[in-house]
Motif scaffolding. Structure first.
Motif, short mmCIF file in Angstrom:
data_model
loop_
_atom_site.label_atom_id
_atom_site.label_comp_id
_atom_site.label_asym_id
_atom_site.label_seq_id
_atom_site.Cartn_x
_atom_site.Cartn_y
_atom_site.Cartn_z
N THR A 156 0.63 -1.49 0.19
CA THR A 156 -0.45 0.24 0.49
C THR A 156 1.14 1.17 -0.12
O THR A 156 1.97 1.61 0.60
CB THR A 156 -0.98 -0.20 1.00
OG1 THR A 156 -1.73 0.89 1.59
CG2 THR A 156 -0.36 -0.30 2.18
N ASN B 84 4.24 4.16 -5.50
CA ASN B 84 3.03 3.48 -6.34
C ASN B 84 3.42 4.85 -8.11
O ASN B 84 3.59 6.03 -7.42
CB ASN B 84 1.37 3.61 -6.49
CG ASN B 84 1.00 3.52 -7.24
OD1 ASN B 84 1.46 3.73 -8.13
ND2 ASN B 84 -0.60 3.22 -6.61
N VAL C 219 -5.52 -7.66 -3.79
CA VAL C 219 -5.71 -5.61 -3.97
C VAL C 219 -7.17 -5.16 -3.55
O VAL C 219 -8.09 -6.03 -3.91
CB VAL C 219 -5.42 -5.20 -5.47
CG1 VAL C 219 -3.87 -5.15 -6.54
CG2 VAL C 219 -6.47 -6.35 -5.94
N LEU D 116 -8.34 -1.20 -7.63
CA LEU D 116 -7.05 -1.44 -8.19
C LEU D 116 -7.41 -2.08 -9.69
O LEU D 116 -6.03 -2.26 -10.55
CB LEU D 116 -6.26 -2.04 -7.83
CG LEU D 116 -5.49 -0.78 -6.68
CD1 LEU D 116 -4.03 -1.22 -5.87
CD2 LEU D 116 -5.42 0.54 -7.34
N ILE E 127 -3.79 -3.38 -13.09
CA ILE E 127 -3.71 -4.60 -12.71
C ILE E 127 -2.78 -4.61 -14.58
O ILE E 127 -2.01 -4.97 -14.73
CB ILE E 127 -3.88 -5.82 -12.85
CG1 ILE E 127 -4.80 -5.01 -10.89
CG2 ILE E 127 -3.63 -7.18 -12.85
CD1 ILE E 127 -4.83 -6.09 -10.29
#
Length: 196
Positions: free
Chosen positions: A14, A44, A103, A107, A111
């Motif tokens: 996360t 991210n 997830v 999200l 992917i």
């Protein structure tokens, strides 16, 4: 794919920017479904972060410690901007575990665009948790199946809290109480002792 008889471990990366009550509910919920859960803070590549990675790691560590379950661990050494690199590290660390990559439903659509997504999905179980406000579309599931996933939906729902709302609104209502002292200490997200 790992042997189905292997014990499972849930893997949850996360941004933790900052961790919210939703993160807490998710971690506590995963402990109802898995005998072992590992989490970590990561960068991210699709987001701009409001705090440095080491600060976000400290926040997540504090949340993990407040949950106080020996089956939940912070595994910061798994952190990478790329899920495939994280999974490779997890395979080295837990060769005797079936790796379940968790997830949120928000999200699922992203992917297929992840680095080496097909290779990632071939080496783990994709676990999707429904997040309030982000319904999972059947078309997204079909695409995931087409590139090798066998998605497992967990029978739980996570509140629709969002780290971005904490940062944007500068309100602590979605922040676990255990994190407030750290957020204030480091003056994160616009919070300080005069504006808690």
């Amino acid at each position: 794919m790992a042997d189905l008889a292997m014990p499972e471990i849930a893997l949850l990366g996360t941004s933790a920017d900052p961790p919210t009550l939703g993160h807490q509910a998710l971690l506590e919920g995963l402990l109802q479904h898995f005998g072992q859960v590992a989490t970590w803070a990561s960068d991210n590549p699709m987001k701009r972060h409001g705090a440095a990675l080491d600060q976000r790691c400290e926040l997540l560590k504090t949340l993990v410690e407040s949950i106080a379950d020996p089956r939940l661990q912070l595994a910061q050494d798994l952190s990478s901007p790329f899920a495939i690199a994280t999974l490779e590290r997890a395979k080295q660390r837990w060769p005797d575990r079936r790796l379940c990559f968790v997830v949120g439903s928000d999200l699922a659509r992203q992917i297929p665009s992840w680095k080496d997504a097909q290779r990632l999905l071939e080496q783990c179980v994709l676990v999707i948790v429904s997040r309030e406000g982000w319904p999972l579309e059947q078309a997204d599931l079909q695409i995931l199946r087409r590139i090798g996933a066998s998605p497992r939906m967990l029978p739980m729902s996570v509140p629709g809290t969002a780290s971005s709302q904490v940062r944007r609104r500068q309100t602590t209502e979605q922040l676990p109480k255990c994190l407030l002292p750290l957020v204030l200490k480091h003056n994160l997200y616009g919070f300080n002792t005069t504006n808690p």
